[in-house]
Design a protein around this motif. Structure first.
Motif, PDB file in Angstrom:
ATOM      1  N   GLU A 114       0.814  -1.210   0.000  1.00 30.17           N
ATOM      2  CA  GLU A 114       0.000   0.000   0.000  1.00 30.17           C
ATOM      3  C   GLU A 114       0.850   1.263   0.000  1.00 30.17           C
ATOM      4  N   ASP A 115       2.066   1.168   0.510  1.00 37.93           N
ATOM      5  CA  ASP A 115       2.949   2.330   0.535  1.00 37.93           C
ATOM      6  C   ASP A 115       3.940   2.219  -0.615  1.00 37.93           C
ATOM      7  N   ASN A 116       3.462   2.465  -1.831  1.00 37.48           N
ATOM      8  CA  ASN A 116       4.292   2.174  -2.987  1.00 37.48           C
ATOM      9  C   ASN A 116       4.723   3.419  -3.764  1.00 37.48           C
ATOM     10  N   LEU A 117       4.627   4.597  -3.156  1.00 33.47           N
ATOM     11  CA  LEU A 117       5.155   5.793  -3.806  1.00 33.47           C
ATOM     12  C   LEU A 117       6.672   5.797  -3.654  1.00 33.47           C
TER      13      LEU A 117
ATOM     14  N   LEU B 241       0.501  19.595  -0.020  1.00 38.83           N
ATOM     15  CA  LEU B 241       0.021  18.253   0.322  1.00 38.83           C
ATOM     16  C   LEU B 241       0.943  17.565   1.331  1.00 38.83           C
ATOM     17  N   ILE B 242       2.230  17.871   1.271  1.00 42.81           N
ATOM     18  CA  ILE B 242       3.167  17.296   2.244  1.00 42.81           C
ATOM     19  C   ILE B 242       2.961  17.925   3.621  1.00 42.81           C
TER      20      ILE B 242
ATOM     21  N   ALA C 235       1.645  10.914   1.878  1.00 43.89           N
ATOM     22  CA  ALA C 235       2.620  10.130   2.635  1.00 43.89           C
ATOM     23  C   ALA C 235       3.890   9.979   1.810  1.00 43.89           C
ATOM     24  N   ILE C 236       5.017  10.376   2.373  1.00 42.71           N
ATOM     25  CA  ILE C 236       6.271  10.396   1.616  1.00 42.71           C
ATOM     26  C   ILE C 236       7.345   9.493   2.224  1.00 42.71           C
ATOM     27  N   GLU C 237       6.968   8.691   3.207  1.00 34.36           N
ATOM     28  CA  GLU C 237       7.964   7.882   3.908  1.00 34.36           C
ATOM     29  C   GLU C 237       8.656   6.869   3.006  1.00 34.36           C
TER      30      GLU C 237
ATOM     31  N   LEU D 261      12.692  18.883   0.029  1.00 30.95           N
ATOM     32  CA  LEU D 261      13.799  17.933   0.154  1.00 30.95           C
ATOM     33  C   LEU D 261      14.103  17.606   1.611  1.00 30.95           C
ATOM     34  N   SER D 262      13.935  18.592   2.487  1.00 34.61           N
ATOM     35  CA  SER D 262      14.212  18.360   3.911  1.00 34.61           C
ATOM     36  C   SER D 262      13.188  17.436   4.550  1.00 34.61           C
ATOM     37  N   LYS D 263      11.990  17.376   4.001  1.00 35.39           N
ATOM     38  CA  LYS D 263      10.932  16.534   4.557  1.00 35.39           C
ATOM     39  C   LYS D 263      10.937  15.116   3.992  1.00 35.39           C
TER      40      LYS D 263
END
Length: 421
Positions: A74-77, A140-141, A147-149, A175-177
């Motif tokens: 599900e976390d495939n970004l 959005l972030i 979700a960017i993890e 980039l920092s996030k």
């Protein structure tokens, strides 16, 4: 060299359009570096195939990691591609999606000018790759909507333009996030000193690839420059278009208001045209660009919002109605023609007031760029001497006026001798 020699999977190679028989120079040099996972700074001329140079490795990585819509992950970004304009976001997404769909890799676009909630719904589809403009992406972030993890790589396309347009603070925040352990990739057609300084702080022991010289116009473009009176530019432009058999003409102009005014004048001359600039809403911009691409309109008058990355198939000619104040913008403007190895023509209408811009362009491109004249439009304007046209006594009069502090000082001068008695 073939695409199969670049360690791309047969499934991805089979998904390529038939027109892509062999990789371009930037593709053959970039793809192995990106598949290895190294950070990369790539400098390449506009129209050299940069989108597939970074896009194919991104799709390949999704396949290699099993991160497709056929899995339960599900976390495939894994990849975020950042571009400076909405039009470029649309094009990049379209170019890559036509290939990615065939191998079950999901790509979506996130940009301003589109309903935010609609894009939030798209995120529920669990995309593998996102193509985004900085403002919407950061929003959005920061609101924890995206979700960017799991992001493994971030790609900055047209990095110099992101800097020019004032996006760099947003880029630094984005980039920092993102996860600290990630692949960072930057593609640019120019490398101004300011960008070099920022790159050093964002890339980790990067590989460096350069195809052609930075700030250079490709050899397939014939450049013609004509000296005309400032007031004759519109008539000269109309005459050039009406006397030629160009199927499409992309005209660049610097000011948004001027674009609309020029469009109206050309329409009165019987030319099918439209204006495209940042003040138009996103739906209008997309419709106008599509009308130009399918040749419903012959002439598109645009600001530099279209100077970067936009691909119009077999565009025969670009015309600079006025020269850009930024010399690197000239390279990008004329680079809309002669793409993918084709021939193209770039015409610039130059008035005496733009000679400073022309000299900067010559220095930047290291090209002579000789200026001709048009027989139908003799030049009568005189070059500026750099001196003020105002007589010295007028300046003294202004100083006397500015030094007056009392209303009485003005009224004494205004009254005649008879009135003062």
């Amino acid at each position: 060299m073939s695409f199969s020699s670049l360690n791309l999977s047969s499934a991805l190679i089979n998904a390529l359009p038939s027109a892509f028989k062999v990789p371009t120079d930037i593709q053959s040099q970039s793809i192995p570096v990106l598949l290895k996972g190294d950070d990369l700074l790539a400098i390449a001329q506009t129209g050299s195939g940069k989108t597939l140079a970074y896009g194919l490795p991104a799709v390949e990585k999704c396949l290699a990691d099993g991160e497709t819509s056929q899995t339960n992950n599900e976390d495939n970004l894994t990849t975020i591609i950042i571009v400076p304009t909405r039009e470029l976001a649309t094009q990049v997404c379209s170019d890559l999606d036509s290939i990615a769909q065939q191998v079950n890799v999901k790509i979506i676009k996130l940009s301003g000018g589109v309903d935010r909630e609609q894009q939030v719904e798209q995120l529920q589809e669990k995309p593998n790759i996102i193509v985004a403009t900085p403002g919407r992406l950061l929003d959005l972030i920061q609101t924890n909507t995206l979700a960017i993890e799991t992001v493994e790589r971030v790609i900055l396309d047209e990095a110099d333009r992101l800097l020019d347009m004032g996006f760099w603070p947003d880029i630094q925040t984005i980039l920092s996030k993102l996860p600290s352990k990630k692949q960072t990739v930057m593609y640019s057609a120019t490398l101004p000193p300011e960008l070099s300084e920022r790159i050093n702080s964002q890339l980790n022991q990067p590989s460096y690839v350069q195809v052609g010289e930075a700030n250079q116009v490709v050899d397939n473009i014939e450049e013609q420059l004509f000296l005309v009176n400032k007031g004759s530019k519109t008539k000269a432009l109309i005459q050039q278009i009406q006397s030629s058999d160009w199927s499409q003409v992309l005209v660049f102009i610097s000011a948004k208001d001027s674009a609309d005014g020029l469009s109206k004048k050309m329409a009165k001359a019987g030319i099918k045209c439209a204006a495209l600039h940042g003040n138009k809403d996103q739906l209008d911009r997309e419709q106008i660009l599509e009308q130009f691409k399918d040749k419903s309109i012959q002439v598109l008058i645009a600001t530099d919002v279209l100077a970067r990355g936009i691909h119009i198939e077999q565009l025969p000619v670009v015309i600079n109605f006025d020269l850009p104040s930024d010399p690197t913008a000239y390279v990008h403007r004329v680079g809309r023609t002669a793409r993918a190895g084709q021939q193209g023509l770039a015409i610039s209408l130059v008035c005496h007031g733009e000679t400073g811009y022309l000299e900067a362009i010559r220095k930047n491109t290291q090209r002579n760029l000789a200026v001709q004249t048009l027989a139908e439009f003799p030049v009568t304007d005189k070059p500026s001497s750099g001196e003020s046209k105002r007589a010295p006594r007028d300046k003294k009069a202004n100083r006397r006026t500015n030094n007056k502090t009392s209303i009485k000082q003005f009224s004494k001068k205004s009254r005649s001798p008879r009135q003062s008695k």
